[in-house]
Design a protein around this motif. Sequence first.
Motif, PDB file in Angstrom:
ATOM      1  N   THR A   1       0.834  -1.194   0.000  1.00 44.59           N
ATOM      2  CA  THR A   1       0.000   0.000   0.000  1.00 44.59           C
ATOM      3  C   THR A   1       0.874   1.250   0.000  1.00 44.59           C
ATOM      4  OG1 THR A   1      -0.194   0.224   2.418  1.00 44.59           O
ATOM      5  CG2 THR A   1      -1.735  -1.268   1.323  1.00 44.59           C
ATOM      6  N   GLY A   2       0.342   2.310  -0.581  1.00 45.91           N
ATOM      7  CA  GLY A   2       1.114   3.552  -0.687  1.00 45.91           C
ATOM      8  C   GLY A   2       2.382   3.366  -1.489  1.00 45.91           C
ATOM      9  N   ALA A   3       2.303   2.558  -2.540  1.00 48.50           N
ATOM     10  CA  ALA A   3       3.504   2.135  -3.272  1.00 48.50           C
ATOM     11  C   ALA A   3       3.820   2.994  -4.477  1.00 48.50           C
ATOM     12  CB  ALA A   3       3.360   0.674  -3.716  1.00 48.50           C
ATOM     13  N   GLY A   4       3.133   4.120  -4.638  1.00 48.00           N
ATOM     14  CA  GLY A   4       3.401   4.969  -5.790  1.00 48.00           C
ATOM     15  C   GLY A   4       4.600   5.872  -5.621  1.00 48.00           C
ATOM     16  N   ARG A   5       5.082   6.009  -4.405  1.00 53.63           N
ATOM     17  CA  ARG A   5       6.159   6.952  -4.124  1.00 53.63           C
ATOM     18  C   ARG A   5       6.984   6.439  -2.950  1.00 53.63           C
ATOM     19  NH1 ARG A   5       1.131   9.581  -4.349  1.00 53.63           N
ATOM     20  NH2 ARG A   5       0.917  11.218  -5.923  1.00 53.63           N
ATOM     21  N   GLY A   6       8.145   7.023  -2.766  1.00 48.67           N
ATOM     22  CA  GLY A   6       8.916   6.874  -1.540  1.00 48.67           C
ATOM     23  C   GLY A   6       9.205   5.447  -1.135  1.00 48.67           C
ATOM     24  N   LEU A   7       8.980   5.158   0.139  1.00 51.41           N
ATOM     25  CA  LEU A   7       9.270   3.839   0.678  1.00 51.41           C
ATOM     26  C   LEU A   7       8.454   2.750  -0.007  1.00 51.41           C
ATOM     27  CD1 LEU A   7       9.496   4.735   4.458  1.00 51.41           C
ATOM     28  CD2 LEU A   7      11.267   3.504   3.187  1.00 51.41           C
ATOM     29  N   GLY A   8       7.166   3.005  -0.231  1.00 52.50           N
ATOM     30  CA  GLY A   8       6.325   1.986  -0.848  1.00 52.50           C
ATOM     31  C   GLY A   8       6.800   1.621  -2.237  1.00 52.50           C
ATOM     32  N   ARG A   9       7.178   2.620  -3.012  1.00 54.03           N
ATOM     33  CA  ARG A   9       7.719   2.357  -4.351  1.00 54.03           C
ATOM     34  C   ARG A   9       8.996   1.531  -4.259  1.00 54.03           C
ATOM     35  NH1 ARG A   9      11.737   5.025  -7.130  1.00 54.03           N
ATOM     36  NH2 ARG A   9      11.728   4.720  -9.403  1.00 54.03           N
ATOM     37  N   ALA A  10       9.882   1.908  -3.335  1.00 55.02           N
ATOM     38  CA  ALA A  10      11.130   1.164  -3.160  1.00 55.02           C
ATOM     39  C   ALA A  10      10.848  -0.286  -2.778  1.00 55.02           C
ATOM     40  CB  ALA A  10      11.999   1.841  -2.106  1.00 55.02           C
ATOM     41  N   HIS A  11       9.880  -0.497  -1.884  1.00 59.65           N
ATOM     42  CA  HIS A  11       9.529  -1.868  -1.488  1.00 59.65           C
ATOM     43  C   HIS A  11       8.982  -2.665  -2.677  1.00 59.65           C
ATOM     44  CE1 HIS A  11      10.283  -0.317   2.383  1.00 59.65           C
ATOM     45  NE2 HIS A  11       9.049  -0.132   2.811  1.00 59.65           N
ATOM     46  N   ALA A  12       8.087  -2.047  -3.443  1.00 62.90           N
ATOM     47  CA  ALA A  12       7.493  -2.745  -4.580  1.00 62.90           C
ATOM     48  C   ALA A  12       8.558  -3.153  -5.586  1.00 62.90           C
ATOM     49  CB  ALA A  12       6.435  -1.861  -5.243  1.00 62.90           C
ATOM     50  N   LEU A  13       9.477  -2.241  -5.892  1.00 63.30           N
ATOM     51  CA  LEU A  13      10.543  -2.552  -6.842  1.00 63.30           C
ATOM     52  C   LEU A  13      11.460  -3.646  -6.308  1.00 63.30           C
ATOM     53  CD1 LEU A  13      11.395   1.078  -7.968  1.00 63.30           C
ATOM     54  CD2 LEU A  13      10.480  -0.724  -9.443  1.00 63.30           C
ATOM     55  N   ALA A  14      11.778  -3.593  -5.014  1.00 59.55           N
ATOM     56  CA  ALA A  14      12.667  -4.600  -4.435  1.00 59.55           C
ATOM     57  C   ALA A  14      11.991  -5.970  -4.390  1.00 59.55           C
ATOM     58  CB  ALA A  14      13.094  -4.171  -3.036  1.00 59.55           C
ATOM     59  N   LEU A  15      10.721  -6.004  -4.067  1.00 60.33           N
ATOM     60  CA  LEU A  15       9.996  -7.279  -4.087  1.00 60.33           C
ATOM     61  C   LEU A  15       9.970  -7.863  -5.489  1.00 60.33           C
ATOM     62  CD1 LEU A  15       7.088  -6.241  -1.726  1.00 60.33           C
ATOM     63  CD2 LEU A  15       8.547  -8.238  -1.355  1.00 60.33           C
ATOM     64  N   ALA A  16       9.690  -7.018  -6.471  1.00 62.98           N
ATOM     65  CA  ALA A  16       9.669  -7.497  -7.853  1.00 62.98           C
ATOM     66  C   ALA A  16      11.031  -8.001  -8.286  1.00 62.98           C
ATOM     67  CB  ALA A  16       9.186  -6.382  -8.782  1.00 62.98           C
ATOM     68  N   ALA A  17      12.097  -7.309  -7.862  1.00 63.37           N
ATOM     69  CA  ALA A  17      13.449  -7.750  -8.201  1.00 63.37           C
ATOM     70  C   ALA A  17      13.772  -9.099  -7.587  1.00 63.37           C
ATOM     71  CB  ALA A  17      14.468  -6.707  -7.731  1.00 63.37           C
ATOM     72  N   ALA A  18      13.096  -9.433  -6.477  1.00 63.83           N
ATOM     73  CA  ALA A  18      13.277 -10.728  -5.834  1.00 63.83           C
ATOM     74  C   ALA A  18      12.373 -11.804  -6.426  1.00 63.83           C
ATOM     75  CB  ALA A  18      13.026 -10.601  -4.339  1.00 63.83           C
ATOM     76  N   GLY A  19      11.638 -11.456  -7.467  1.00 62.30           N
ATOM     77  CA  GLY A  19      10.799 -12.441  -8.144  1.00 62.30           C
ATOM     78  C   GLY A  19       9.382 -12.521  -7.643  1.00 62.30           C
ATOM     79  N   VAL A  20       8.967 -11.560  -6.822  1.00 64.66           N
ATOM     80  CA  VAL A  20       7.610 -11.542  -6.286  1.00 64.66           C
ATOM     81  C   VAL A  20       6.705 -10.765  -7.231  1.00 64.66           C
ATOM     82  CG1 VAL A  20       6.183 -10.807  -4.326  1.00 64.66           C
ATOM     83  CG2 VAL A  20       8.513 -11.668  -3.935  1.00 64.66           C
ATOM     84  N   ARG A  21       5.509 -11.265  -7.452  1.00 65.54           N
ATOM     85  CA  ARG A  21       4.507 -10.529  -8.222  1.00 65.54           C
ATOM     86  C   ARG A  21       3.811  -9.538  -7.280  1.00 65.54           C
ATOM     87  NH1 ARG A  21       1.617 -15.853 -10.451  1.00 65.54           N
ATOM     88  NH2 ARG A  21       2.326 -16.510  -8.363  1.00 65.54           N
TER      89      ARG A  21
END
Length: 305
Positions: free
Chosen positions: A13-33
């Motif tokens: 949640t709140g993944a469009g900017r800042g910490l949430g965006r960083a988390h979403a990108l890092a999860l995706a880089a780890a192979g998570v959808r």
Amino acid sequence: MTGTRTGRVAVVTGAGRGLGRAHALALAAAGVRVVVNDLGTGPGGEGGSADPARSVADEITGLGGEAVAHRGDIATTGGAASLVATALDAYGRLDALVNNAGFLRDRMLVNLDEDDWDAVVHVHLKGHFLPLRHAAAHWRAETKAGRTPEARVVNTTSGAGLLGSVGQANYAAAKAGVVALTLVAAAELARYGVRANAVAPAARTRMTERTFAATMTAPESGFDAMAPENVSPLVVWLASADSAGVTGRVFEAEGGRITVMEGWRRGPTTEKAERWAPEEVGEEVRGLLRRAREAEPVYGAPRPS
């Protein structure tokens, strides 16, 4: 994206900017959808987008990952329910919930009005509770169907919620509530395969770069300790199956530092087999305080001389 496909699905949640965006990108880089949630109001997200959830989802897919956007208000029952439904409709499962959405309305306590209090508590605390409530209902149903998940919840608290912060009574109270919610979730949901933890990040975001401008400025060279991406590896690990056995914990994350926070626990105690008289209490309490550890200072409060 460099990660191998894990088969796991996370919502942030709140993944469009800042910490949430960083988390979403890092999860995706780890192979998570990833289901990228952001309400998408205001002047626009990273790169000036007026639809930050879509922008981050497109960024992930452009890098070879898998992501879908969700623009609902997760501090409402309908928005939280649709968040879980989006993961199930898109990927057929939900393995991790990363609650991150929030904002600030800082005021000194005597200037803090009811609207400022309600708005911050609503987004931070109710915005954690409702996605957790709907995700937990799904995981309970999975368990009852004989498919106990390896589910993870990563909530976002703050140093303000752990120690207090001058000028942030509403935010501090909401973030303290997130810690209590996390502890209860860890205890109640363990039977359904859920592990719940909280992270207190210190990083540069739209919220902090205004409030703490002096400490949040990026250096001209060297390690950028306040970059939000520094917090994400801990979040990725807590959201993974590898974090089995870790639950009901609170972690501070700042730069290259990870700290296990040791919260309220019973310290020095005095007891007798009858009721205390008021005139006895002062001496006893002062004796307890002499034996107790000093309290951590509130953020922004004058240091004792």
